[in-house]
Design a protein around this motif. Structure first.
Motif, PDB file in Angstrom:
ATOM      1  N   ASP A 188     -27.196  11.478  60.511  1.00  0.00           N
ATOM      2  CA  ASP A 188     -28.464  11.915  59.938  1.00  0.00           C
ATOM      3  C   ASP A 188     -28.171  12.788  58.729  1.00  0.00           C
ATOM      4  O   ASP A 188     -27.611  13.883  58.867  1.00  0.00           O
ATOM      5  CB  ASP A 188     -29.254  12.693  60.993  1.00  0.00           C
ATOM      6  CG  ASP A 188     -30.621  13.138  60.510  1.00  0.00           C
ATOM      7  OD1 ASP A 188     -30.959  12.914  59.329  1.00  0.00           O
ATOM      8  OD2 ASP A 188     -31.365  13.720  61.324  1.00  0.00           O
ATOM      9  N   TYR A 189     -28.537  12.290  57.554  1.00  0.00           N
ATOM     10  CA  TYR A 189     -28.298  13.032  56.320  1.00  0.00           C
ATOM     11  C   TYR A 189     -29.568  13.726  55.833  1.00  0.00           C
ATOM     12  O   TYR A 189     -29.594  14.287  54.741  1.00  0.00           O
ATOM     13  CB  TYR A 189     -27.756  12.103  55.227  1.00  0.00           C
ATOM     14  CG  TYR A 189     -26.466  11.422  55.625  1.00  0.00           C
ATOM     15  CD1 TYR A 189     -25.323  12.157  55.892  1.00  0.00           C
ATOM     16  CD2 TYR A 189     -26.396  10.044  55.739  1.00  0.00           C
ATOM     17  CE1 TYR A 189     -24.137  11.538  56.262  1.00  0.00           C
ATOM     18  CE2 TYR A 189     -25.207   9.412  56.097  1.00  0.00           C
ATOM     19  CZ  TYR A 189     -24.094  10.166  56.358  1.00  0.00           C
ATOM     20  OH  TYR A 189     -22.923   9.556  56.716  1.00  0.00           O
ATOM     21  N   ASN A 190     -30.618  13.707  56.626  1.00  0.00           N
ATOM     22  CA  ASN A 190     -31.865  14.351  56.267  1.00  0.00           C
ATOM     23  C   ASN A 190     -31.624  15.845  56.068  1.00  0.00           C
ATOM     24  O   ASN A 190     -31.008  16.496  56.907  1.00  0.00           O
ATOM     25  CB  ASN A 190     -32.914  14.115  57.355  1.00  0.00           C
ATOM     26  CG  ASN A 190     -34.292  14.538  56.921  1.00  0.00           C
ATOM     27  OD1 ASN A 190     -34.617  14.502  55.744  1.00  0.00           O
ATOM     28  ND2 ASN A 190     -35.119  14.937  57.877  1.00  0.00           N
ATOM     29  N   GLY A 191     -32.104  16.374  54.970  1.00  0.00           N
ATOM     30  CA  GLY A 191     -31.940  17.797  54.697  1.00  0.00           C
ATOM     31  C   GLY A 191     -30.656  18.147  53.975  1.00  0.00           C
ATOM     32  O   GLY A 191     -30.458  19.306  53.597  1.00  0.00           O
ATOM     33  N   GLU A 192     -29.770  17.188  53.781  1.00  0.00           N
ATOM     34  CA  GLU A 192     -28.517  17.448  53.059  1.00  0.00           C
ATOM     35  C   GLU A 192     -28.835  17.668  51.581  1.00  0.00           C
ATOM     36  O   GLU A 192     -29.597  16.912  50.982  1.00  0.00           O
ATOM     37  CB  GLU A 192     -27.588  16.237  53.233  1.00  0.00           C
ATOM     38  CG  GLU A 192     -26.241  16.384  52.590  1.00  0.00           C
ATOM     39  CD  GLU A 192     -25.368  15.159  52.831  1.00  0.00           C
ATOM     40  OE1 GLU A 192     -24.207  15.364  53.206  1.00  0.00           O
ATOM     41  OE2 GLU A 192     -25.848  14.018  52.656  1.00  0.00           O
ATOM     42  N   SER A 193     -28.271  18.698  50.982  1.00  0.00           N
ATOM     43  CA  SER A 193     -28.521  18.955  49.561  1.00  0.00           C
ATOM     44  C   SER A 193     -27.888  17.851  48.711  1.00  0.00           C
ATOM     45  O   SER A 193     -26.925  17.198  49.142  1.00  0.00           O
ATOM     46  CB  SER A 193     -27.948  20.311  49.144  1.00  0.00           C
ATOM     47  OG  SER A 193     -26.534  20.250  49.053  1.00  0.00           O
ATOM     48  N   THR A 194     -28.421  17.660  47.527  1.00  0.00           N
ATOM     49  CA  THR A 194     -27.878  16.622  46.637  1.00  0.00           C
ATOM     50  C   THR A 194     -26.417  16.889  46.318  1.00  0.00           C
ATOM     51  O   THR A 194     -25.593  15.977  46.347  1.00  0.00           O
ATOM     52  CB  THR A 194     -28.706  16.533  45.338  1.00  0.00           C
ATOM     53  OG1 THR A 194     -30.053  16.193  45.683  1.00  0.00           O
ATOM     54  CG2 THR A 194     -28.149  15.488  44.397  1.00  0.00           C
ATOM     55  N   GLY A 195     -26.063  18.132  46.055  1.00  0.00           N
ATOM     56  CA  GLY A 195     -24.669  18.472  45.764  1.00  0.00           C
ATOM     57  C   GLY A 195     -23.748  18.142  46.917  1.00  0.00           C
ATOM     58  O   GLY A 195     -22.676  17.559  46.735  1.00  0.00           O
ATOM     59  N   ASN A 196     -24.155  18.515  48.143  1.00  0.00           N
ATOM     60  CA  ASN A 196     -23.344  18.203  49.329  1.00  0.00           C
ATOM     61  C   ASN A 196     -23.246  16.696  49.551  1.00  0.00           C
ATOM     62  O   ASN A 196     -22.203  16.186  49.946  1.00  0.00           O
ATOM     63  CB  ASN A 196     -23.919  18.874  50.568  1.00  0.00           C
ATOM     64  CG  ASN A 196     -23.666  20.374  50.573  1.00  0.00           C
ATOM     65  OD1 ASN A 196     -22.847  20.877  49.812  1.00  0.00           O
ATOM     66  ND2 ASN A 196     -24.388  21.074  51.422  1.00  0.00           N
ATOM     67  N   LEU A 235     -23.336  14.282  47.285  1.00  0.00           N
ATOM     68  CA  LEU A 235     -22.404  13.687  46.318  1.00  0.00           C
ATOM     69  C   LEU A 235     -20.954  14.034  46.650  1.00  0.00           C
ATOM     70  O   LEU A 235     -20.065  13.183  46.539  1.00  0.00           O
ATOM     71  CB  LEU A 235     -22.762  14.120  44.899  1.00  0.00           C
ATOM     72  CG  LEU A 235     -24.147  13.672  44.405  1.00  0.00           C
ATOM     73  CD1 LEU A 235     -24.415  14.208  43.005  1.00  0.00           C
ATOM     74  CD2 LEU A 235     -24.310  12.164  44.454  1.00  0.00           C
ATOM     75  N   GLU A 236     -20.713  15.250  47.090  1.00  0.00           N
ATOM     76  CA  GLU A 236     -19.348  15.638  47.487  1.00  0.00           C
ATOM     77  C   GLU A 236     -18.886  14.849  48.713  1.00  0.00           C
ATOM     78  O   GLU A 236     -17.731  14.431  48.789  1.00  0.00           O
ATOM     79  CB  GLU A 236     -19.265  17.144  47.738  1.00  0.00           C
ATOM     80  CG  GLU A 236     -19.338  17.981  46.468  1.00  0.00           C
ATOM     81  CD  GLU A 236     -18.277  17.607  45.433  1.00  0.00           C
ATOM     82  OE1 GLU A 236     -17.085  17.481  45.805  1.00  0.00           O
ATOM     83  OE2 GLU A 236     -18.648  17.431  44.250  1.00  0.00           O
ATOM     84  N   ARG A 237     -19.788  14.635  49.664  1.00  0.00           N
ATOM     85  CA  ARG A 237     -19.451  13.836  50.843  1.00  0.00           C
ATOM     86  C   ARG A 237     -19.083  12.414  50.433  1.00  0.00           C
ATOM     87  O   ARG A 237     -18.105  11.844  50.905  1.00  0.00           O
ATOM     88  CB  ARG A 237     -20.627  13.807  51.834  1.00  0.00           C
ATOM     89  CG  ARG A 237     -20.409  12.852  53.007  1.00  0.00           C
ATOM     90  CD  ARG A 237     -21.578  12.832  53.980  1.00  0.00           C
ATOM     91  NE  ARG A 237     -22.891  12.689  53.388  1.00  0.00           N
ATOM     92  CZ  ARG A 237     -23.414  11.528  52.951  1.00  0.00           C
ATOM     93  NH1 ARG A 237     -22.710  10.423  53.020  1.00  0.00           N
ATOM     94  NH2 ARG A 237     -24.634  11.505  52.449  1.00  0.00           N
ATOM     95  N   THR A 288     -29.859   8.982  44.216  1.00  0.00           N
ATOM     96  CA  THR A 288     -28.439   9.126  43.887  1.00  0.00           C
ATOM     97  C   THR A 288     -27.585   7.934  44.310  1.00  0.00           C
ATOM     98  O   THR A 288     -26.365   7.970  44.169  1.00  0.00           O
ATOM     99  CB  THR A 288     -27.862  10.400  44.531  1.00  0.00           C
ATOM    100  OG1 THR A 288     -28.042  10.327  45.952  1.00  0.00           O
ATOM    101  CG2 THR A 288     -28.536  11.653  43.977  1.00  0.00           C
ATOM    102  N   ALA A 289     -28.222   6.889  44.835  1.00  0.00           N
ATOM    103  CA  ALA A 289     -27.481   5.701  45.258  1.00  0.00           C
ATOM    104  C   ALA A 289     -28.335   4.460  45.057  1.00  0.00           C
ATOM    105  O   ALA A 289     -29.565   4.512  45.142  1.00  0.00           O
ATOM    106  CB  ALA A 289     -27.070   5.808  46.725  1.00  0.00           C
ATOM    107  N   ASP A 290     -27.670   3.347  44.775  1.00  0.00           N
ATOM    108  CA  ASP A 290     -28.326   2.056  44.625  1.00  0.00           C
ATOM    109  C   ASP A 290     -27.922   1.154  45.784  1.00  0.00           C
ATOM    110  O   ASP A 290     -26.723   0.964  46.036  1.00  0.00           O
ATOM    111  CB  ASP A 290     -27.912   1.370  43.315  1.00  0.00           C
ATOM    112  CG  ASP A 290     -28.431   2.082  42.085  1.00  0.00           C
ATOM    113  OD1 ASP A 290     -29.558   2.601  42.134  1.00  0.00           O
ATOM    114  OD2 ASP A 290     -27.708   2.107  41.076  1.00  0.00           O
ATOM    115  N   PHE A 291     -28.910   0.607  46.462  1.00  0.00           N
ATOM    116  CA  PHE A 291     -28.683  -0.377  47.506  1.00  0.00           C
ATOM    117  C   PHE A 291     -28.699  -1.730  46.811  1.00  0.00           C
ATOM    118  O   PHE A 291     -29.686  -2.075  46.166  1.00  0.00           O
ATOM    119  CB  PHE A 291     -29.768  -0.272  48.580  1.00  0.00           C
ATOM    120  CG  PHE A 291     -29.688   1.033  49.323  1.00  0.00           C
ATOM    121  CD1 PHE A 291     -29.080   1.087  50.573  1.00  0.00           C
ATOM    122  CD2 PHE A 291     -30.179   2.205  48.765  1.00  0.00           C
ATOM    123  CE1 PHE A 291     -28.988   2.298  51.260  1.00  0.00           C
ATOM    124  CE2 PHE A 291     -30.088   3.414  49.436  1.00  0.00           C
ATOM    125  CZ  PHE A 291     -29.481   3.455  50.685  1.00  0.00           C
TER     126      PHE A 291
END
Length: 154
Positions: free
Chosen positions: A126-134, A136-138, A80-83
């Motif tokens: 630590d964003y490990n375990g964060e849902s894709t929806g959450n 993107l909202e973050r 969901t992101a490009d470095f």
């Protein structure tokens, strides 16, 4: 070159980019720089690059590529992101996420000109375990919400 204090109390336009100058940017920061908190993502990729990120949702980022063919995007994990890297000098400059047909970005603090990165306080996250929806909202709530890229890579 004028050095900008991280503790400046005024709105300012910060400049930065990669080591060789192929990727450059201007970041219009709408709040005092001291009000921003850098974040150190604890994923293995960000740790390996020593990246620390800064953003404000009301900021404006203007990026230019000198040689677009020398700019590379790397995507992993949730995809969901490009470095964004310069392939000439190898510096990872910023991260870009396309959400609802709009670009959002965070800057690698280490690429800011005139600011000692060691003086920028950073908080491990630590964003490990964060849902894709959450996730993107973050990003929509915290990342730079106005992004303009000139000569984007194909």
């Amino acid at each position: 070159m004028r050095r900008i204090s991280w503790m400046s109390e005024t709105r300012t336009t910060l400049k930065g980019g990669c080591h060789c100058g192929n990727i450059g940017y201007e970041y219009d920061c709408p709040v005092p720089i001291a009000a921003l908190q850098a974040r150190m993502c604890t994923c293995s990729f960000c740790i390996a690059h020593g990246a620390r990120y800064v953003s404000h949702p009301d900021g404006r980022l203007r990026v230019r590529f000198g040689e677009p063919g020398q700019v590379q995007r790397y995507r992993f994990g949730t995809g969901t992101a490009d470095f964004v890297f310069c392939t000439r000098c190898g510096v990872m400059v910023f991260v870009l996420s396309e959400i609802d047909e709009r670009s959002y970005a965070v800057l690698n603090v280490n690429t800011l000109q005139g600011i000692d990165p060691a003086a920028v306080p950073a908080k491990p996250v630590d964003y490990n375990g964060e849902s894709t929806g959450n996730r993107l909202e973050r990003r929509k709530a915290r990342w730079i919400g106005q992004v303009e890229i000139r000569d984007p890579p194909a």
